[in-house]
Design an enzyme around this catalytic site. Sequence first.
Site, PDB file in Angstrom:
ATOM      1  N   GLY A  22     -52.770  61.136 -65.898  1.00 21.45           N
ATOM      2  CA  GLY A  22     -51.436  61.762 -65.884  1.00 21.45           C
ATOM      3  C   GLY A  22     -50.530  61.329 -64.737  1.00 21.45           C
ATOM      4  N   GLY A  23     -51.049  60.458 -63.865  1.00 24.51           N
ATOM      5  CA  GLY A  23     -50.241  60.054 -62.702  1.00 24.51           C
ATOM      6  C   GLY A  23     -49.262  58.934 -63.001  1.00 24.51           C
ATOM      7  N   GLY A  25     -47.330  56.114 -66.197  1.00 23.93           N
ATOM      8  CA  GLY A  25     -47.039  55.709 -67.569  1.00 23.93           C
ATOM      9  C   GLY A  25     -46.772  56.845 -68.544  1.00 23.93           C
ATOM     10  N   TYR A 154     -55.436  49.832 -83.393  1.00 23.54           N
ATOM     11  CA  TYR A 154     -56.630  49.024 -83.683  1.00 23.54           C
ATOM     12  C   TYR A 154     -57.905  49.863 -83.727  1.00 23.54           C
ATOM     13  CZ  TYR A 154     -56.243  48.514 -78.524  1.00 23.54           C
ATOM     14  OH  TYR A 154     -56.091  48.725 -77.181  1.00 23.54           O
TER      15      TYR A 154
HETATM   16  C1  HXC Z   1     -61.876  39.587 -67.786  1.00 22.39           C
HETATM   17  C2  HXC Z   1     -62.137  41.363 -66.319  1.00 22.39           C
HETATM   18  C3  HXC Z   1     -60.714  41.509 -66.215  1.00 22.39           C
HETATM   19  C4  HXC Z   1     -59.905  40.585 -66.960  1.00 22.39           C
HETATM   20  C5  HXC Z   1     -61.634  42.998 -64.946  1.00 22.39           C
HETATM   21  N1  HXC Z   1     -62.648  42.314 -65.511  1.00 22.39           N
HETATM   22  N2  HXC Z   1     -60.449  42.526 -65.364  1.00 22.39           N
HETATM   23  N3  HXC Z   1     -62.715  40.423 -67.086  1.00 22.39           N
HETATM   24  N4  HXC Z   1     -60.531  39.659 -67.743  1.00 22.39           N
HETATM   25  N5  HXC Z   1     -58.571  40.663 -66.941  1.00 22.39           N
HETATM   26  C6  HXC Z   1     -64.072  42.523 -65.298  1.00 22.39           C
HETATM   27  C7  HXC Z   1     -64.467  42.378 -63.832  1.00 22.39           C
HETATM   28  O1  HXC Z   1     -64.652  41.007 -63.462  1.00 22.39           O
HETATM   29  C8  HXC Z   1     -65.789  43.171 -63.800  1.00 22.39           C
HETATM   30  O2  HXC Z   1     -66.847  42.462 -64.392  1.00 22.39           O
HETATM   31  C9  HXC Z   1     -65.494  44.324 -64.763  1.00 22.39           C
HETATM   32  O3  HXC Z   1     -64.448  43.859 -65.631  1.00 22.39           O
HETATM   33  C10 HXC Z   1     -65.016  45.570 -64.037  1.00 22.39           C
HETATM   34  O4  HXC Z   1     -63.869  45.237 -63.280  1.00 22.39           O
HETATM   35  P1  HXC Z   1     -63.368  46.086 -62.039  1.00 22.39           P
HETATM   36  O5  HXC Z   1     -62.101  45.497 -61.569  1.00 22.39           O
HETATM   37  O6  HXC Z   1     -64.481  46.272 -61.066  1.00 22.39           O
HETATM   38  O7  HXC Z   1     -63.151  47.513 -62.766  1.00 22.39           O
HETATM   39  P2  HXC Z   1     -62.289  48.749 -62.337  1.00 22.39           P
HETATM   40  O8  HXC Z   1     -61.888  48.683 -60.892  1.00 22.39           O
HETATM   41  O9  HXC Z   1     -63.031  49.955 -62.823  1.00 22.39           O
HETATM   42  O10 HXC Z   1     -60.925  48.571 -63.170  1.00 22.39           O
HETATM   43  C11 HXC Z   1     -60.902  48.805 -64.548  1.00 22.39           C
HETATM   44  C12 HXC Z   1     -59.922  47.867 -65.266  1.00 22.39           C
HETATM   45  C13 HXC Z   1     -58.524  47.904 -64.600  1.00 22.39           C
HETATM   46  C14 HXC Z   1     -59.905  48.282 -66.738  1.00 22.39           C
HETATM   47  C15 HXC Z   1     -60.450  46.437 -65.149  1.00 22.39           C
HETATM   48  O11 HXC Z   1     -57.648  47.042 -65.297  1.00 22.39           O
HETATM   49  C16 HXC Z   1     -57.961  49.298 -64.550  1.00 22.39           C
HETATM   50  O12 HXC Z   1     -58.208  50.027 -63.606  1.00 22.39           O
HETATM   51  N6  HXC Z   1     -57.212  49.722 -65.598  1.00 22.39           N
HETATM   52  C17 HXC Z   1     -56.659  51.073 -65.705  1.00 22.39           C
HETATM   53  C18 HXC Z   1     -55.305  51.112 -66.322  1.00 22.39           C
HETATM   54  C19 HXC Z   1     -55.143  50.328 -67.604  1.00 22.39           C
HETATM   55  O13 HXC Z   1     -55.956  49.450 -67.934  1.00 22.39           O
HETATM   56  N7  HXC Z   1     -54.049  50.621 -68.301  1.00 22.39           N
HETATM   57  C20 HXC Z   1     -53.721  49.939 -69.522  1.00 22.39           C
HETATM   58  C21 HXC Z   1     -53.920  50.839 -70.662  1.00 22.39           C
HETATM   59  S1  HXC Z   1     -53.015  50.173 -71.971  1.00 22.39           S
HETATM   60  P3  HXC Z   1     -67.934  41.631 -63.488  1.00 22.39           P
HETATM   61  O14 HXC Z   1     -68.847  41.034 -64.489  1.00 22.39           O
HETATM   62  O15 HXC Z   1     -67.130  40.627 -62.697  1.00 22.39           O
HETATM   63  O16 HXC Z   1     -68.598  42.662 -62.603  1.00 22.39           O
HETATM   64  C22 HXC Z   1     -53.782  50.463 -73.393  1.00 22.39           C
HETATM   65  C23 HXC Z   1     -52.887  50.110 -74.575  1.00 22.39           C
HETATM   66  C24 HXC Z   1     -53.586  50.148 -75.855  1.00 22.39           C
HETATM   67  O17 HXC Z   1     -54.857  50.906 -73.450  1.00 22.39           O
HETATM   68  C25 HXC Z   1     -52.801  49.772 -77.074  1.00 22.39           C
HETATM   69  C26 HXC Z   1     -51.711  48.794 -77.013  1.00 22.39           C
HETATM   70  C27 HXC Z   1     -51.041  48.585 -78.333  1.00 22.39           C
HETATM   71  P1  NAP Z   2     -51.417  53.448 -67.708  1.00 20.70           P
HETATM   72  O1  NAP Z   2     -50.192  53.917 -66.983  1.00 20.70           O
HETATM   73  O2  NAP Z   2     -52.188  52.315 -67.121  1.00 20.70           O
HETATM   74  O3  NAP Z   2     -52.352  54.701 -67.919  1.00 20.70           O
HETATM   75  C1  NAP Z   2     -53.744  54.677 -67.820  1.00 20.70           C
HETATM   76  C2  NAP Z   2     -54.168  55.781 -66.876  1.00 20.70           C
HETATM   77  O4  NAP Z   2     -55.593  55.946 -66.945  1.00 20.70           O
HETATM   78  C3  NAP Z   2     -53.823  55.519 -65.422  1.00 20.70           C
HETATM   79  O5  NAP Z   2     -53.100  56.620 -64.925  1.00 20.70           O
HETATM   80  C4  NAP Z   2     -55.160  55.403 -64.718  1.00 20.70           C
HETATM   81  O6  NAP Z   2     -55.090  55.969 -63.405  1.00 20.70           O
HETATM   82  C5  NAP Z   2     -56.042  56.231 -65.628  1.00 20.70           C
HETATM   83  N1  NAP Z   2     -57.459  55.838 -65.543  1.00 20.70           N
HETATM   84  C6  NAP Z   2     -57.988  54.598 -65.704  1.00 20.70           C
HETATM   85  N2  NAP Z   2     -59.309  54.634 -65.516  1.00 20.70           N
HETATM   86  C7  NAP Z   2     -59.626  55.927 -65.216  1.00 20.70           C
HETATM   87  C8  NAP Z   2     -60.848  56.588 -64.923  1.00 20.70           C
HETATM   88  N3  NAP Z   2     -62.009  55.934 -64.894  1.00 20.70           N
HETATM   89  N4  NAP Z   2     -60.808  57.924 -64.677  1.00 20.70           N
HETATM   90  C9  NAP Z   2     -59.638  58.601 -64.716  1.00 20.70           C
HETATM   91  N5  NAP Z   2     -58.452  58.024 -65.001  1.00 20.70           N
HETATM   92  C10 NAP Z   2     -58.445  56.701 -65.252  1.00 20.70           C
HETATM   93  O7  NAP Z   2     -51.052  52.992 -69.200  1.00 20.70           O
HETATM   94  P2  NAP Z   2     -50.261  53.745 -70.379  1.00 20.70           P
HETATM   95  O8  NAP Z   2     -49.584  52.702 -71.158  1.00 20.70           O
HETATM   96  O9  NAP Z   2     -49.485  54.891 -69.851  1.00 20.70           O
HETATM   97  O10 NAP Z   2     -51.476  54.288 -71.262  1.00 20.70           O
HETATM   98  C11 NAP Z   2     -51.682  55.660 -71.518  1.00 20.70           C
HETATM   99  C12 NAP Z   2     -52.454  55.831 -72.801  1.00 20.70           C
HETATM  100  O11 NAP Z   2     -51.693  55.362 -73.904  1.00 20.70           O
HETATM  101  C13 NAP Z   2     -53.770  55.058 -72.858  1.00 20.70           C
HETATM  102  O12 NAP Z   2     -54.742  55.828 -73.531  1.00 20.70           O
HETATM  103  C14 NAP Z   2     -53.420  53.849 -73.694  1.00 20.70           C
HETATM  104  O13 NAP Z   2     -54.535  53.293 -74.335  1.00 20.70           O
HETATM  105  C15 NAP Z   2     -52.455  54.479 -74.677  1.00 20.70           C
HETATM  106  N6  NAP Z   2     -51.559  53.549 -75.369  1.00 20.70           N
HETATM  107  C16 NAP Z   2     -50.524  52.986 -74.697  1.00 20.70           C
HETATM  108  C17 NAP Z   2     -49.653  52.165 -75.391  1.00 20.70           C
HETATM  109  C18 NAP Z   2     -48.444  51.568 -74.714  1.00 20.70           C
HETATM  110  O14 NAP Z   2     -47.681  50.864 -75.372  1.00 20.70           O
HETATM  111  N7  NAP Z   2     -48.196  51.812 -73.455  1.00 20.70           N
HETATM  112  C19 NAP Z   2     -49.860  51.915 -76.746  1.00 20.70           C
HETATM  113  C20 NAP Z   2     -50.951  52.491 -77.396  1.00 20.70           C
HETATM  114  C21 NAP Z   2     -51.791  53.329 -76.690  1.00 20.70           C
HETATM  115  P3  NAP Z   2     -56.013  55.494 -62.177  1.00 20.70           P
HETATM  116  O15 NAP Z   2     -55.903  54.012 -62.092  1.00 20.70           O
HETATM  117  O16 NAP Z   2     -55.439  56.241 -61.013  1.00 20.70           O
HETATM  118  O17 NAP Z   2     -57.391  55.969 -62.473  1.00 20.70           O
END
Ligand code: HXC
Ligand code: NAP
Length: 291
Positions: A22-23, A25, A154
């Site tokens: 919730g912090g 996006g 998806y």
């Molecule tokens: C390949 C990757 C990678 C990348 C990380 N890894 N990024 N591999 N390509 N781009 C690998 C790392 O090398 C590591 O593997 C493992 O994944 C874990 O990575 P960490 O960085 O240690 O993980 P962590 O710090 O927990 O971070 C998680 C994360 C990061 C998912 C990688 O991006 C994150 O914190 N995301 C949170 C927010 C987010 O993703 N928001 C987008 C949501 S949008 P190894 O083997 O090296 O140990 C969404 C939209 C959906 O969901 C629908 C759209 C239409």
């Molecule tokens: P976002 O801002 O990156 O939101 C993802 C959030 O998840 C961040 O606030 C992140 O905060 C938190 N998070 C990640 N790992 C976590 C963990 N281990 N524990 C607790 N919190 C965690 O991206 P967004 O676009 O707003 O996405 C929100 C939701 O919408 C997601 O479920 C995504 O799949 C969905 N969605 C988004 C889109 C789009 O177009 N944006 C489309 C389809 C679906 P911290 O890094 O602080 O943990």
Amino acid sequence: MYNEPMLKENSLQGKTIIVTGGGTGLGKSMSKYFLQLGAKVAITSRKEEVLKKTAEELAKETGGEILPVKCDVRSYEEVEAMMKTVIEKFGSFNVLLNNAAGNFISPTERLSHRAFDTVVDIVLKGSYNCTLAAGKYWIKEKIKGNILSTIAAYAFTGSGYVVPSACGKAGVLALTQSLAVEWGKYGIRLNAITPGPFPSEGAWSRLLPGEYVKKFDPAKTTATNRLGEHQELANLAAYLVSDFSSYMTGENLVIDGGQWLKGAGQFNMLDMVPKEMWDTIEQLTRKGKSS
Ligand code: HXC
Ligand code: NAP
């Protein structure tokens, strides 16, 4: 019009809502609207500083009650502790929004097994950890709770290059449909919401990095040729967490400007045919009739 607040004032009075992720996006935008509608909101994620900043900003903007709580949803113990903190502060909670996610694009064969785990653990394990802990609490306390989970199209179409996320979101949809029936007897509802492209820093930086956003303009992948506005997603989410949707459970509502259908229709690419070419094409197809 579509980006204006939709529900009447105080529609969420009496609701205490936990929003994971919730912090930032979409979670932040939905939390803001829930507060404006009179809900108490707890926002939770891994980054305490981000949560505190958002909480201060939203409290100032809405005058609502908001609590930032640090929690990694992958840990069941942290989830339980987070919920305990929310209950201590607000007395109880009756809505959970499973919104936290992790994602990035990659050919699947390039992923390490740890990378696959990381995304599935945040998306699926995080959602079932929160769902299980909330459900146990609500059933014990006889609270008619409500769970909304943010998924993606998806989950039901599948997609290459985001395979861990697709697996995780498909699991969240199955969780929603399964428990909607099993926990219906306790008055607990579960629904899902499927957003199409709604700009957020988190999603854009991981799914459309750098110049790719110009090459693969997500607005053009929709039938409506535009991106979603956060308020229109918040409107639908607020309806789903409110009592107005009391008779709805086990559903998945798609709000994507027709994006997934546009990708699915086998002839939708004929959009690319210039108008003046249709006379020639028509002649050819009419000839086909006599063959
Ligand atoms: C390949 C990757 C990678 C990348 C990380 N890894 N990024 N591999 N390509 N781009 C690998 C790392 O090398 C590591 O593997 C493992 O994944 C874990 O990575 P960490 O960085 O240690 O993980 P962590 O710090 O927990 O971070 C998680 C994360 C990061 C998912 C990688 O991006 C994150 O914190 N995301 C949170 C927010 C987010 O993703 N928001 C987008 C949501 S949008 P190894 O083997 O090296 O140990 C969404 C939209 C959906 O969901 C629908 C759209 C239409
Ligand atoms: P976002 O801002 O990156 O939101 C993802 C959030 O998840 C961040 O606030 C992140 O905060 C938190 N998070 C990640 N790992 C976590 C963990 N281990 N524990 C607790 N919190 C965690 O991206 P967004 O676009 O707003 O996405 C929100 C939701 O919408 C997601 O479920 C995504 O799949 C969905 N969605 C988004 C889109 C789009 O177009 N944006 C489309 C389809 C679906 P911290 O890094 O602080 O943990």
